[in-house]
Design a protein around this motif. Structure first.
Motif, PDB file in Angstrom:
ATOM      1  N   SER A  46      53.943  26.954  -3.255  1.00  0.00           N
ATOM      2  CA  SER A  46      54.336  27.520  -1.955  1.00  0.00           C
ATOM      3  C   SER A  46      55.535  28.443  -2.117  1.00  0.00           C
ATOM      4  O   SER A  46      55.606  29.488  -1.472  1.00  0.00           O
ATOM      5  N   SER A  61      45.658  36.216  -1.784  1.00  0.00           N
ATOM      6  CA  SER A  61      45.979  35.230  -0.752  1.00  0.00           C
ATOM      7  C   SER A  61      44.721  34.654  -0.102  1.00  0.00           C
ATOM      8  O   SER A  61      44.678  33.450   0.193  1.00  0.00           O
ATOM      9  N   ASP A  62      43.694  35.483   0.093  1.00  0.00           N
ATOM     10  CA  ASP A  62      42.456  34.950   0.669  1.00  0.00           C
ATOM     11  C   ASP A  62      41.849  33.887  -0.244  1.00  0.00           C
ATOM     12  O   ASP A  62      41.404  32.834   0.231  1.00  0.00           O
ATOM     13  N   PHE A  65      44.108  30.615  -0.098  1.00  0.00           N
ATOM     14  CA  PHE A  65      43.979  29.830   1.127  1.00  0.00           C
ATOM     15  C   PHE A  65      42.570  29.266   1.297  1.00  0.00           C
ATOM     16  O   PHE A  65      42.404  28.194   1.877  1.00  0.00           O
ATOM     17  N   VAL A  68      42.806  26.182  -0.860  1.00  0.00           N
ATOM     18  CA  VAL A  68      43.543  25.139  -0.149  1.00  0.00           C
ATOM     19  C   VAL A  68      42.608  24.432   0.838  1.00  0.00           C
ATOM     20  O   VAL A  68      42.565  23.206   0.912  1.00  0.00           O
ATOM     21  N   GLU A  69      41.851  25.222   1.566  1.00  0.00           N
ATOM     22  CA  GLU A  69      40.905  24.639   2.537  1.00  0.00           C
ATOM     23  C   GLU A  69      39.857  23.793   1.830  1.00  0.00           C
ATOM     24  O   GLU A  69      39.549  22.673   2.264  1.00  0.00           O
ATOM     25  N   LEU A  88      51.292  22.653   2.370  1.00  0.00           N
ATOM     26  CA  LEU A  88      51.346  22.996   3.792  1.00  0.00           C
ATOM     27  C   LEU A  88      52.691  22.650   4.427  1.00  0.00           C
ATOM     28  O   LEU A  88      53.263  23.466   5.152  1.00  0.00           O
ATOM     29  N   TRP A 102      51.683  33.911   7.418  1.00  0.00           N
ATOM     30  CA  TRP A 102      50.843  33.094   6.536  1.00  0.00           C
ATOM     31  C   TRP A 102      49.900  32.155   7.294  1.00  0.00           C
ATOM     32  O   TRP A 102      48.809  31.881   6.827  1.00  0.00           O
ATOM     33  N   LEU A 105      46.103  32.730   7.814  1.00  0.00           N
ATOM     34  CA  LEU A 105      45.242  32.621   6.634  1.00  0.00           C
ATOM     35  C   LEU A 105      44.664  31.215   6.451  1.00  0.00           C
ATOM     36  O   LEU A 105      43.776  31.018   5.621  1.00  0.00           O
ATOM     37  N   LEU A 106      45.169  30.250   7.207  1.00  0.00           N
ATOM     38  CA  LEU A 106      44.733  28.863   7.057  1.00  0.00           C
ATOM     39  C   LEU A 106      43.328  28.644   7.605  1.00  0.00           C
ATOM     40  O   LEU A 106      42.945  29.221   8.622  1.00  0.00           O
ATOM     41  N   ALA A 110      43.362  22.926   7.282  1.00  0.00           N
ATOM     42  CA  ALA A 110      44.789  23.196   7.108  1.00  0.00           C
ATOM     43  C   ALA A 110      45.460  23.430   8.459  1.00  0.00           C
ATOM     44  O   ALA A 110      46.571  22.944   8.703  1.00  0.00           O
TER      45      ALA A 110
END
Length: 133
Positions: A46, A61-62, A65, A68-69, A88, A102, A105-106, A110
């Motif tokens: 982060s 970044s896409d 994220f 992350v999802e 997060l 930011w 983008l979640l 998230a």
């Protein structure tokens, strides 16, 4: 279910530079006995994201994220906790970069986690899609 070791591989693949950050900061996230402090390790991700976003660099970044999802959706219990707490919450608790840069983008999982943290703390993270409805 995705485990911790697979999680690291996924994150390194989706966000170039994370591996180099891990290596350069190993003394921060590895204890004297060799145990990996995953929350701190993912917290360094982060920090890297925030540094890049502050510089206007949104490259990959896409992909990050989306990863992350996917980790929140398909990770085992430890992975979900590490991502939620280490990544997060770090993003929500920092003060350098407003959420509007930011939070959009979640993904769904998230966003729900962040909304839950906001409710717990009595705040609203700027940019969360659940507030823009």
């Amino acid at each position: 279910m995705i485990n911790k070791e697979e999680m690291i591989k996924i994150l390194c693949k989706s966000y170039p530079g994370f591996r180099d950050r891990m290596v350069s900061r190993a003394s921060d996230w590895m204890s004297e006995d060799g145990s990996i402090l995953y929350i701190i390790l993912i917290g360094s991700l982060s920090a890297l994201v925030l540094e890049r976003f502050t510089e206007g660099n949104y490259d990959n970044s896409d992909e990050l994220f989306a990863s992350v999802e996917a980790l929140l959706e398909n990770g085992d219990g430890q992975v979900r906790e590490i991502i939620a707490t280490g990544f997060l919450e770090s993003m929500q608790n920092q003060t350098e970069l407003p959420g509007k840069y930011w939070a959009p983008l979640l993904g769904r999982h998230a966003t729900e986690f962040c909304r839950g943290m906001d409710e717990f703390h009595g705040v609203k993270t700027e940019g969360l899609r659940c507030y823009n409805v």
